[in-house]
Design a protein around this motif. Structure first.
Motif, short mmCIF file in Angstrom:
data_model
loop_
_atom_site.label_atom_id
_atom_site.label_comp_id
_atom_site.label_asym_id
_atom_site.label_seq_id
_atom_site.Cartn_x
_atom_site.Cartn_y
_atom_site.Cartn_z
N THR A 47 -1.54 -26.27 19.90
CA THR A 47 -0.97 -25.52 18.78
C THR A 47 0.54 -25.61 18.82
O THR A 47 1.16 -25.47 19.85
N ALA A 48 1.17 -25.82 17.66
CA ALA A 48 2.63 -25.93 17.58
C ALA A 48 3.28 -24.59 17.88
O ALA A 48 2.88 -23.56 17.39
N ALA A 49 4.31 -24.64 18.70
CA ALA A 49 5.10 -23.42 18.94
C ALA A 49 5.94 -23.14 17.70
O ALA A 49 6.57 -24.03 17.16
N VAL A 50 5.93 -21.89 17.27
CA VAL A 50 6.67 -21.54 16.07
C VAL A 50 8.07 -21.15 16.48
O VAL A 50 8.37 -19.98 16.73
N ARG A 99 9.54 -37.28 13.08
CA ARG A 99 8.80 -36.06 13.38
C ARG A 99 7.32 -36.29 13.18
O ARG A 99 6.89 -36.70 12.11
N HIS A 100 6.56 -36.01 14.24
CA HIS A 100 5.12 -36.19 14.21
C HIS A 100 4.50 -34.86 13.80
O HIS A 100 4.39 -33.93 14.60
N THR A 101 4.10 -34.74 12.54
CA THR A 101 3.48 -33.51 12.03
C THR A 101 2.11 -33.82 11.42
O THR A 101 1.68 -33.16 10.48
N ALA A 102 1.43 -34.81 12.00
CA ALA A 102 0.11 -35.22 11.51
C ALA A 102 -0.94 -34.99 12.59
O ALA A 102 -0.65 -34.99 13.79
N ALA A 103 -2.19 -34.80 12.16
CA ALA A 103 -3.31 -34.73 13.08
C ALA A 103 -3.66 -36.16 13.46
O ALA A 103 -4.52 -36.80 12.85
N PRO A 127 3.66 -31.44 17.86
CA PRO A 127 4.64 -31.46 16.78
C PRO A 127 6.03 -31.84 17.26
O PRO A 127 7.02 -31.17 16.96
N LYS A 128 6.14 -32.89 18.02
CA LYS A 128 7.42 -33.28 18.60
C LYS A 128 8.25 -34.11 17.63
O LYS A 128 7.76 -34.64 16.64
#
Length: 268
Positions: A261-264, A135-139, A159-160
């Motif tokens: 922006t990440a979809a919530v 999971r890519h959750t980094a800037a 955020p894929k």
């Protein structure tokens, strides 16, 4: 233990918020297994659900123990510790009954704090198989990960997530610039354990040079477990890197090459 205290606080907060719970007088509601990962660097925070404080002084890199929550929709808010103004907010976040979910507070590609719920794949694995999830959750920019010289995860961006079921054992992996054959790091040997889903999170910011790795393991995915697998979690730390060397290589590559922006919603 801080992580376990966090789980207790979440449970207590849900009760205060009026979330229905099973009792001798009422039919039990469907439940979900939920973990929370704090992936925003440099921010000790408080976490609210449905207006009630659930986590206090929640530190970056912390992954809570999994816990059972009633299915439903939750309004989530993250604030600086001791403050009330929202740093991150997401309303009507669906928590489906029977699912295994990890909610991640992290930076999007542009460095803005966001919340992203991920559904963890707990489907059964065939004998001799293991599952990898990244999971890519980094800037940070995109990467491809190859196993045995062949792409396994390609063009992975924030955020894929990407996942694959592979034979248990050791494979050789390397990391290349997204869309190219230019090897940035590796090859590295990867040990895949049978019947597990190893979930690796890259979090932090490449431009701030503070990228780190968090690892979550969901076990019991072969055979016939009696319930939804819970998984394990903990602090993101250097001693976790050997759990999946290729993931560590991906994070190091992101540091080297720098930086929607990440979809919530739950991402399956």
């Amino acid at each position: 233990m801080a992580v376990r205290r966090s789980a207790v606080l979440i449970s207590a907060g849900l009760l205060l918020a009026g979330v229905p719970v099973a009792s001798a007088q009422a039919a039990p509601a469907a439940t979900a297994t939920v973990s929370v990962l704090h992936g925003v660097p440099g921010a000790t925070v408080d976490v609210y659900a449905n207006g009630k404080k659930l986590l206090t002084n929640f530190k970056p890199g912390t992954l809570t123990d999994p816990l059972k929550l009633p299915e439903g929709e939750y309004d989530l808010k993250v604030t600086a510790a001791g403050k009330t103004a929202a740093l991150i907010q997401a309303n009507d976040v669906a928590v489906p009954g029977g699912a295994n979910v990890t909610v991640v507070a992290h930076l999007n590609a542009g460095g803005k704090p966001v919340l992203t719920p991920f559904v963890n794949d707990t489907s059964k694995l065939a004998a001799g198989q293991a599952r990898l999830t990244v999971r890519h959750t980094a800037a940070a920019p995109a990467v491809d990960v190859r196993a045995g010289g062949k792409p396994v995860f390609t063009g992975l961006t924030n955020p894929k997530q990407a996942k694959a079921d592979l034979p248990a054992g050791t494979v050789t992996a390397d990391v290349v610039l997204a869309g190219t054959s230019t090897v940035a790091l590796g090859p590295a040997d990867v040990n895949l354990k049978e019947g597990t889903n190893t979930i690796v999170y890259a979090w932090g910011s490449a431009s701030a040079n503070n990228l780190k790795l968090a690892v979550q393991t969901v076990s019991g995915l072969h055979g016939n477990p009696s319930g939804v697998p819970g998984g394990t979690g903990g602090q993101a730390a250097s001693q976790q890197l050997p759990v999946w060397p290729a993931a560590a290589a991906a994070v190091l590559m992101l540091v080297l090459i720098g930086g929607g922006t990440a979809a919530v919603r739950a991402r399956s």
